[in-house]
Design a protein around this motif. Structure first.
Motif, mmCIF file in Angstrom:
data_model
loop_
_atom_site.group_PDB
_atom_site.id
_atom_site.type_symbol
_atom_site.label_atom_id
_atom_site.label_comp_id
_atom_site.label_asym_id
_atom_site.label_seq_id
_atom_site.Cartn_x
_atom_site.Cartn_y
_atom_site.Cartn_z
ATOM 1 N N LYS A 70 -11.193 -46.591 30.092
ATOM 2 C CA LYS A 70 -10.285 -45.650 30.000
ATOM 3 C C LYS A 70 -10.982 -44.212 30.631
ATOM 4 O O LYS A 70 -10.241 -43.715 31.480
ATOM 5 C CB LYS A 70 -9.517 -45.273 28.675
ATOM 6 C CG LYS A 70 -8.347 -44.364 28.884
ATOM 7 C CD LYS A 70 -7.475 -44.787 27.669
ATOM 8 C CE LYS A 70 -6.604 -43.703 27.376
ATOM 9 N NZ LYS A 70 -6.966 -42.582 26.643
ATOM 10 N N LYS A 71 -11.853 -43.832 29.987
ATOM 11 C CA LYS A 71 -12.389 -42.465 30.339
ATOM 12 C C LYS A 71 -12.994 -42.557 31.972
ATOM 13 O O LYS A 71 -12.989 -41.484 32.601
ATOM 14 C CB LYS A 71 -13.787 -42.208 29.442
ATOM 15 C CG LYS A 71 -13.074 -41.575 28.156
ATOM 16 C CD LYS A 71 -14.527 -41.054 27.348
ATOM 17 C CE LYS A 71 -14.217 -40.890 25.853
ATOM 18 N NZ LYS A 71 -15.341 -41.160 25.018
ATOM 19 N N CYS A 72 -13.623 -43.583 32.134
ATOM 20 C CA CYS A 72 -13.828 -43.869 33.755
ATOM 21 C C CYS A 72 -12.696 -43.497 34.596
ATOM 22 O O CYS A 72 -13.070 -43.040 35.616
ATOM 23 C CB CYS A 72 -14.366 -45.303 33.827
ATOM 24 S SG CYS A 72 -16.240 -45.522 33.593
ATOM 25 N N ASP A 92 -10.427 -41.073 34.432
ATOM 26 C CA ASP A 92 -10.067 -39.518 34.320
ATOM 27 C C ASP A 92 -11.112 -38.535 33.772
ATOM 28 O O ASP A 92 -10.946 -37.475 34.030
ATOM 29 C CB ASP A 92 -8.724 -39.536 33.735
ATOM 30 C CG ASP A 92 -8.580 -40.021 32.444
ATOM 31 O OD1 ASP A 92 -7.480 -40.366 32.300
ATOM 32 O OD2 ASP A 92 -9.571 -40.040 31.548
ATOM 33 N N ASP A 93 -12.199 -39.067 33.706
ATOM 34 C CA ASP A 93 -13.134 -38.371 33.082
ATOM 35 C C ASP A 93 -14.424 -38.178 33.879
ATOM 36 O O ASP A 93 -15.201 -39.242 33.907
ATOM 37 C CB ASP A 93 -13.721 -38.616 31.498
ATOM 38 C CG ASP A 93 -14.738 -37.737 31.019
ATOM 39 O OD1 ASP A 93 -15.485 -37.097 31.736
ATOM 40 O OD2 ASP A 93 -14.555 -37.590 29.777
ATOM 41 N N LYS A 94 -14.377 -37.081 34.697
ATOM 42 C CA LYS A 94 -15.550 -37.053 35.810
ATOM 43 C C LYS A 94 -16.930 -37.110 35.136
ATOM 44 O O LYS A 94 -17.757 -37.728 35.832
ATOM 45 C CB LYS A 94 -15.323 -35.711 36.402
ATOM 46 C CG LYS A 94 -14.481 -35.579 37.662
ATOM 47 C CD LYS A 94 -15.165 -35.320 38.939
ATOM 48 C CE LYS A 94 -14.499 -36.049 40.116
ATOM 49 N NZ LYS A 94 -12.929 -35.727 40.210
ATOM 50 N N GLU A 95 -17.205 -36.544 33.935
ATOM 51 C CA GLU A 95 -18.576 -36.612 33.613
ATOM 52 C C GLU A 95 -19.027 -37.903 33.195
ATOM 53 O O GLU A 95 -19.925 -38.337 33.651
ATOM 54 C CB GLU A 95 -18.628 -35.762 32.321
ATOM 55 C CG GLU A 95 -19.768 -35.245 31.856
ATOM 56 C CD GLU A 95 -19.996 -34.561 30.445
ATOM 57 O OE1 GLU A 95 -20.926 -34.464 29.837
ATOM 58 O OE2 GLU A 95 -18.852 -34.257 29.963
ATOM 59 N N ILE A 96 -18.140 -38.719 32.679
ATOM 60 C CA ILE A 96 -18.399 -39.966 32.299
ATOM 61 C C ILE A 96 -18.707 -40.899 33.498
ATOM 62 O O ILE A 96 -19.363 -41.884 33.876
ATOM 63 C CB ILE A 96 -17.263 -40.936 31.609
ATOM 64 C CG1 ILE A 96 -17.124 -40.091 30.128
ATOM 65 C CG2 ILE A 96 -17.377 -42.211 31.384
ATOM 66 C CD1 ILE A 96 -18.348 -40.564 29.173
ATOM 67 N N GLN A 97 -17.695 -40.570 34.501
ATOM 68 C CA GLN A 97 -17.846 -41.377 36.064
ATOM 69 C C GLN A 97 -19.445 -41.159 36.363
ATOM 70 O O GLN A 97 -20.016 -42.185 36.828
ATOM 71 C CB GLN A 97 -16.925 -40.830 37.009
ATOM 72 C CG GLN A 97 -15.522 -41.384 36.582
ATOM 73 C CD GLN A 97 -14.561 -40.640 37.497
ATOM 74 O OE1 GLN A 97 -14.850 -39.760 38.333
ATOM 75 N NE2 GLN A 97 -13.075 -40.829 37.318
#
Ligand code: ADP
Ligand code: MG
Length: 440
Positions: free
Chosen positions: A419-421, A423-428
């Motif tokens: 899920k974070k992948c 919308d979360d730039k940092e995690i990407q």
């Protein structure tokens, strides 16, 4: 209804015909009086129209009692089914006579060839040629990368011709052997013999024509051979790793002749096709291979070259029998990276755990522990996510690696990173960096 059509079709045509010509069609419209079928390209359309239109009409009118006309159109149909068969029947061996002088390999037959969307067109073209209507697709020019099945397919056409028309003379030769023979014949002053050998045949399979590029004398000699055969309506099949226009060193008159007939390509196989080829080959080798292992190998043997793919399977089976262990995913994971001469190495559990603990500067013992602070739980989730996405291991196995967590906990972690992948730039960034480090 299409399933019904295929079933009916089997009553009228051989399985080969159904899977090669009827199956790739798509039913795009059924109106009261007209059924529109879409063929993958013009070649299919022409062939089906000419040979199977009446059969198709019969299937609809009589078999299915739909009183409508049938129209074939072309278009960019969505890729036909990727793989025709995963579990395939056992290997077939040619049981008719093949004169040694034909240079044909008996294993290179259609029955041993797995058809998928990457090679469907070339396969259909070879099958068409082997029906014996030689003038139609002449010359047939097949191009595609190394190890994708060009030689196999062209020889399959030759073998099929030998089977059906034993009186015809088929000759397989690589351009290199042709060149060498020519040089030898020049030396020994036996050029007449050489010429008559190549001009008194019904079908010439000329492999790897790109090697003629820049060789003037052999190109010339081949040019005359080609013309003689062509004019007497003999079939010529050529293969190359490039299209005619991509071999600039080849004389223009040669290249333009190649374009007279049909040019068909072979693309790199998809993972599904690789799996099907592995299963088929395992069958031929009498190996017991589970579908899961077939898919695992297809996903992890990082090559598009089918020769290399088969080579890896052979080595794996040798390794298994040497160590007296059954073929399994665990064994494959343990042993395959040793055999695979590839730049992008195979990733293991240890690689992933090392990469993650190194990146976040945490200890594996902490990841295994019950600690739930963010500085521990994030690396733990990331590690679980990468383990799941890169290795074919179960949620349970992942759980065991992390101090015996149950599979729903693992699933939850993996999903939260997924899920974070999104919308979360940092995690990407983190995931991308880690993945990159795994393959460098
Ligand atoms: P190319 O001539 O394009 O370099 P080959 O025809 O020599 O490739 O194929 C390499 C190996 O892979 C051969 O052993 C061949 O039998 C096998 N192979 C290639 N394509 C297929 C396929 N679609 N199904 C089964 N075996 C294949
Ligand atoms: Mg070849």
């Amino acid at each position: 209804i299409w399933e019904e059509v295929l079933k009916e079709a089997k009553k009228h045509c051989s399985d080969d015909v159904v899977s090669t010509w009827i199956k790739p069609l798509q039913m795009v419209e059924v109106r009261g009086d007209l059924i529109t079928l879409q063929a993958p390209n013009k070649f299919y359309k022409n062939w089906v129209e000419e040979k199977y239109l009446d059969t198709l009409k019969k299937i609809f009118n009589e078999g299915l009692s739909i009183d409508a006309d049938v129209l074939i159109i072309t278009g960019d149909a969505p890729k036909a089914q990727a793989v025709s068969q995963i579990a395939s029947p056992s290997a077939a061996v040619a049981d008719y006579k093949i004169p040694a002088s034909s240079n044909l390999n008996r294993d290179y037959i259609f029955e041993n060839f797995v058809v998928g969307s990457s090679n469907q067109f070339s396969h259909a073209a070879c099958l068409a040629v082997s029906e014996g209507h030689f003038q139609k697709y002449n010359p047939l020019f097949i191009y595609g990368g190394v190890g994708l099945g060009k030689t196999h397919l062209m020889q399959a056409a030759g073998n099929r011709i030998m089977e059906r028309f034993p009186k015809l003379k088929v000759l397989y030769i690589t351009s290199e052997t042709f060149t060498n023979e020519m040089i030898q014949s020049l030396k020994t002053k036996k050029m007449d013999e050489f010429r008559s050998k190549y001009r008194n045949i019904d079908m010439l399979l000329f492999d790897d024509v790109q090697f003629l590029a820049g060789k003037q004398r052999s190109t010339e000699e081949f040019f005359y051979t080609f013309n003689t055969l062509y004019e007497s309506q003999k079939q010529i099949i050529l293969t190359s790793d490039k299209t005619p226009s991509e071999i600039p060193e080849l004389e223009e008159r040669m290249r333009s002749r190649f374009a007279w007939g049909l040019i068909a390509d072979i693309q790199a196989p998809s993972t599904e096709e690789k799996a099907a080829i592995i299963m088929k080959r395992a069958d031929i080798m009498n190996l017991k291979l589970s579908d899961e292992l077939g898919i695992f190998l297809a996903e992890n043997i990082k090559t598009e070259n089918i020769r290399e793919l088969i080579g890896a399977l052979v080595r794996l089976s040798a390794y298994a029998s040497f160590h007296n262990e059954p073929l399994s995913i665990a064994l494959a994971r343990k042993s395959l990276d040793k055999f695979l001469v590839r730049k992008d190495k195979m990733v293991t559990e240890e690689n992933i755990i090392d990469a993650v603990t190194g990146y976040f500067n945490v200890k594996m013992s902490d990841l295994k522990s019950k600690k739930r602070t963010k500085s521990i739980s994030l690396p733990r989730q990331v590690a679980m996510y990468i383990l799941r996405s890169k290795l074919n291991i179960s949620l349970q196995e992942v759980g065991e690696l992390f101090g015996g967590r149950d599979h729903s906990t693992v699933l939850h972690s993996v999903q939260s990173i997924e899920k974070k992948c999104r919308d979360d730039k940092e995690i990407q960034e983190i995931i991308a960096t880690l993945e990159k480090s795994l393959y460098s």
